[in-house]
Design a protein around this motif. Sequence first.
Motif, mmCIF file in Angstrom:
data_model
loop_
_atom_site.group_PDB
_atom_site.id
_atom_site.type_symbol
_atom_site.label_atom_id
_atom_site.label_comp_id
_atom_site.label_asym_id
_atom_site.label_seq_id
_atom_site.Cartn_x
_atom_site.Cartn_y
_atom_site.Cartn_z
ATOM 1 N N THR A 45 2.724 -2.475 -2.422
ATOM 2 C CA THR A 45 3.111 -1.091 -2.695
ATOM 3 C C THR A 45 4.587 -0.917 -2.367
ATOM 4 O O THR A 45 5.054 -1.408 -1.352
ATOM 5 N N PRO A 46 5.352 -0.226 -3.236
ATOM 6 C CA PRO A 46 6.780 -0.061 -2.978
ATOM 7 C C PRO A 46 7.040 0.667 -1.668
ATOM 8 O O PRO A 46 6.317 1.578 -1.290
ATOM 9 N N GLN A 107 3.097 9.494 -4.627
ATOM 10 C CA GLN A 107 2.601 8.211 -5.113
ATOM 11 C C GLN A 107 1.281 8.442 -5.820
ATOM 12 O O GLN A 107 0.376 9.089 -5.296
ATOM 13 N N THR A 116 0.284 1.457 -9.100
ATOM 14 C CA THR A 116 0.929 2.616 -8.481
ATOM 15 C C THR A 116 2.277 2.910 -9.125
ATOM 16 O O THR A 116 2.955 2.007 -9.619
ATOM 17 N N GLN A 117 2.648 4.185 -9.105
ATOM 18 C CA GLN A 117 3.955 4.628 -9.555
ATOM 19 C C GLN A 117 4.412 5.775 -8.652
ATOM 20 O O GLN A 117 3.589 6.525 -8.119
ATOM 21 N N SER A 144 9.782 1.186 -7.889
ATOM 22 C CA SER A 144 8.642 0.268 -7.802
ATOM 23 C C SER A 144 8.965 -1.137 -8.297
ATOM 24 O O SER A 144 8.217 -2.081 -8.033
ATOM 25 N N ASP A 207 1.006 5.443 0.351
ATOM 26 C CA ASP A 207 1.462 4.057 0.313
ATOM 27 C C ASP A 207 0.460 3.117 0.983
ATOM 28 O O ASP A 207 0.638 1.907 0.970
ATOM 29 N N ASP A 241 10.042 6.339 -10.544
ATOM 30 C CA ASP A 241 9.537 5.669 -11.740
ATOM 31 C C ASP A 241 9.359 6.656 -12.887
ATOM 32 O O ASP A 241 9.599 6.326 -14.046
#
Length: 486
Positions: A45-46, A107, A116-117, A144, A207, A241
């Motif tokens: 996850t970013p 998120q 995920t974005q 991301s 996250d 994103d």
Amino acid sequence: SSLLKMKPRRKKKIKASKSACWLRHCVCLFLYQSFLFTNKRGTQTPTIRASSFVAALDRATTTTLLRRKEQISTAANTANANLITEAPPKASSSIPLHADSGTHHAQIYIGSPPQTQIVIVDTGSRIMAFPCERYCVDCGQHVSNYYYNPENSTTKVWNACQSSDGSMNCHFGKTCEKNKCRAQQKYTEGSSWTAYELEDIVWFGTDNEIESLEIHMSLAVPYVFGCQTEETGLFQTQYADGIMGLGMFPTSLIYASYIAGSIPRYSFSMCLTKTNGSLNLGGTALSFHSPALLLKEKKNGYNKELGHHLEPMRYTPLLSDEGLFSIQVTAVYVGNIHITQDKKILSHFQSKKKPTIIDSGTTDVFLPAGSKEAFSDAWTSISTIEYANANRIYTWEEYLNLPDITFVLKDDVYWTITPAHYMEGVVSKKTGEEWIARKEDESKMLHNRIYLDEPDGTVLGSLAMINHDILFDIEGKRIGLARAVC
């Protein structure tokens, strides 16, 4: 400046096929969740980042409020204090937000297996969209570092232009390409994006992937969004994103969640700080704690740093039950100077064509150009500084003399923006840190983020929302407002 909005598509009747599709999606997600805990995905996850604003100003906000001259008349405060209030609806879920580059982000999880974005939470638009792998060839690199890939999701469905009965099936527009619905969104500053319509399972998360699947997956709904094929302007270079429109449209994820029964009320709230915040689904997650109650709860171990309202929530009606969140301004004060006594000036804030809107996707506050002279004169008379939006060095004493800006809304609701909110520290391009001009007298280079150039109406961006809990109660046709510890 404010965005050019596309006309909302009216609600369609929900077909039986949608229910069947939803059931398939639930089964797919259940199977995937079982799989996940035995085969953990390698995708990370970013990392959530947060921006740095005016730290030196925040440390003395309380001192500033105590020392600043009286900004609003005693009569106005008395009227506000005597309002009859009611407890706001309670949220069923609360989603953390983080801020970067002047906007707040959530998120989201999409598809099965989930991807995920990070998206901007935008009450000033109606569509959620982000780049799609293999389809968006000219899109920028975002936080991301990867795009949503529809080919990897077993629950995605391309939105065909025509339904089985031959009627138009597009949600965002009427343009078709290879029997796929196609949408385009343009913005006044020149940015735009183009996308195909795609339906997949979508839900709000965090996250923490395990938490998002164990707890937040109950919010999952089938939802049509924009699978971007092109980005231009700021959309290519932005941190996020994509973008998530939260306006009062049947195309919003809030509406889809309410219709599906994932949230109990067609309502949500946002409580923002300069670095983070929360998006609360179905109502507000905070409540008012009177001084007496705080004292009592402190004895029982209550942590006053936890989020709570600093005053009872007040309500002002929405001017429309669909579209943007528009409200009626009845007066504007710069410090203690009432600048809208002239009805001609007030009329610019009350334009029927373009009224005052709350737009979390816009960072700044934009006031009507017709108020510029009165606003600037009042500003200068209080601060002894000429009003301007250019970078300027302010001494600490000059900063303390800057005025609060207060909007009086219909039903005597007061919305005050302080210098700690609208003055932004200037960041050095060389160091990436806020530039302190002269350390010996605590001078700082600041930038005023209130602009006086809207043709008509007012845009209250995210800086106006800082340290307030704002209830977007669509079902109740009202906006709730309370100063808060978010």
